[in-house]
Design an enzyme around this catalytic site. Structure first.
Site, PDB file in Angstrom:
ATOM      1  CG  ASP A  57       1.102  -3.943  -4.822  1.00 27.51           C
ATOM      2  OD1 ASP A  57       1.632  -3.165  -5.643  1.00 27.51           O
ATOM      3  OD2 ASP A  57       0.595  -5.036  -5.143  1.00 27.51           O
ATOM      4  CG  HIS A 201       3.186  -5.980  -0.274  1.00 24.46           C
ATOM      5  ND1 HIS A 201       3.823  -7.074  -0.834  1.00 24.46           N
ATOM      6  CD2 HIS A 201       1.905  -6.021  -0.702  1.00 24.46           C
ATOM      7  CE1 HIS A 201       2.951  -7.758  -1.554  1.00 24.46           C
ATOM      8  NE2 HIS A 201       1.779  -7.139  -1.497  1.00 24.46           N
TER       9      HIS A 201
END
Length: 250
Positions: A57, A201
């Protein structure tokens, strides 16, 4: 501090860093060896136990090229990037590089808000504008969507569907954003089961360093990184929240 607060601070810092990085001439170098069709699932596993999806992400960031290299070095592993529109707009080369390396690109909203807390028009624009940016940069609109913080409701899912996207949450949260050691990121990722989806992430050094260990650990269990497809059966992210996506062979 709550995850939502930490994530908002992280997103703002990532955007500022990326824009500074992009302003330096020659800072964004091409990633050698990554061209259309060159990336493949090749983690060294026989895939006998099935597939899991690695997802990143909050990209693209100044670290994206290093992530792509780490995935390539781990066996030309492919993953799914859920990019934010603001970061993608600030780094079109980063978005294109992800796509050129054979990875999937999903929609993660434009400014990383809690979509449920927004009015209907603003929430829809967050998804629509990100899809427009991705399509302009890669030639393809995203077909996958992940709500920031995993915060979603019927309206959010309907907005995603209007834009031709399947909502994707996760089944294994590495909690990498919290600053935990690399070894813990790896062990958290390896709690995933066949068909599951791992949350990671972009832009974090502990996560970057964890990539080889995650891929190796999956291979030892006969698992291979795969793509995300729609699931006819609901998948539980946590009690009270289900979604319809799973990992499958590329």
């Amino acid at each position: 501090m709550k995850k939502q607060g930490r994530s908002r601070i992280w997103f703002g810092a990532a955007l500022a860093t990326l824009m500074s990085f992009a302003a330096v001439p020659g800072a964004a170098q091409a990633d050698p060896g990554h061209g259309p069709g060159t990336a493949r699932t090749g983690s060294g596993s026989d895939c006998s136990a099935g597939y899991v999806a690695l997802t990143f992400d909050d990209g693209p960031t100044a670290s994206t090229t290093a992530y792509l290299k780490a995935l390539r070095d781990a066996g030309r592993v492919r993953a799914t990037w859920f990019v934010t529109g603001a970061l993608a707009a600030a780094s079109p080369e980063g978005t294109r590089r992800i796509a050129a390396a054979g990875h999937h690109i999903g929609n993660h909203s434009y400014t990383h808000p809690d979509l449920v807390s927004l009015d209907a028009a603003t929430a829809y624009a967050e998804l629509r504008d990100t899809s427009r940016v991705v399509r302009a940069q890669t030639g393809r609109a995203p077909t996958l969507f992940r709500p920031p913080f995993g915060s979603t409701d019927a309206r959010t899912r309907q907005d995603a569907a209007r834009l031709g996207m399947t909502e994707v949450i996760w089944t294994a949260d590495t909690v990498d954003w919290s600053g935990i050691p690399t070894e813990t990121v790896v062990s958290n990722a390896l709690t995933v089961r066949a068909g599951g989806i791992v949350l990671l992430h972009d832009g974090l050094q502990n996560t970057l360093a964890a990539i080889p260990g995650i891929v190796e650990g999956l291979a030892e269990r006969g698992l291979c990184p795969g793509r995300i497809v729609r699931s006819a059966e609901p998948v539980e992210a946590w009690p009270g929240l289900a979604f319809h996506a799973k990992a499958a062979r590329w």
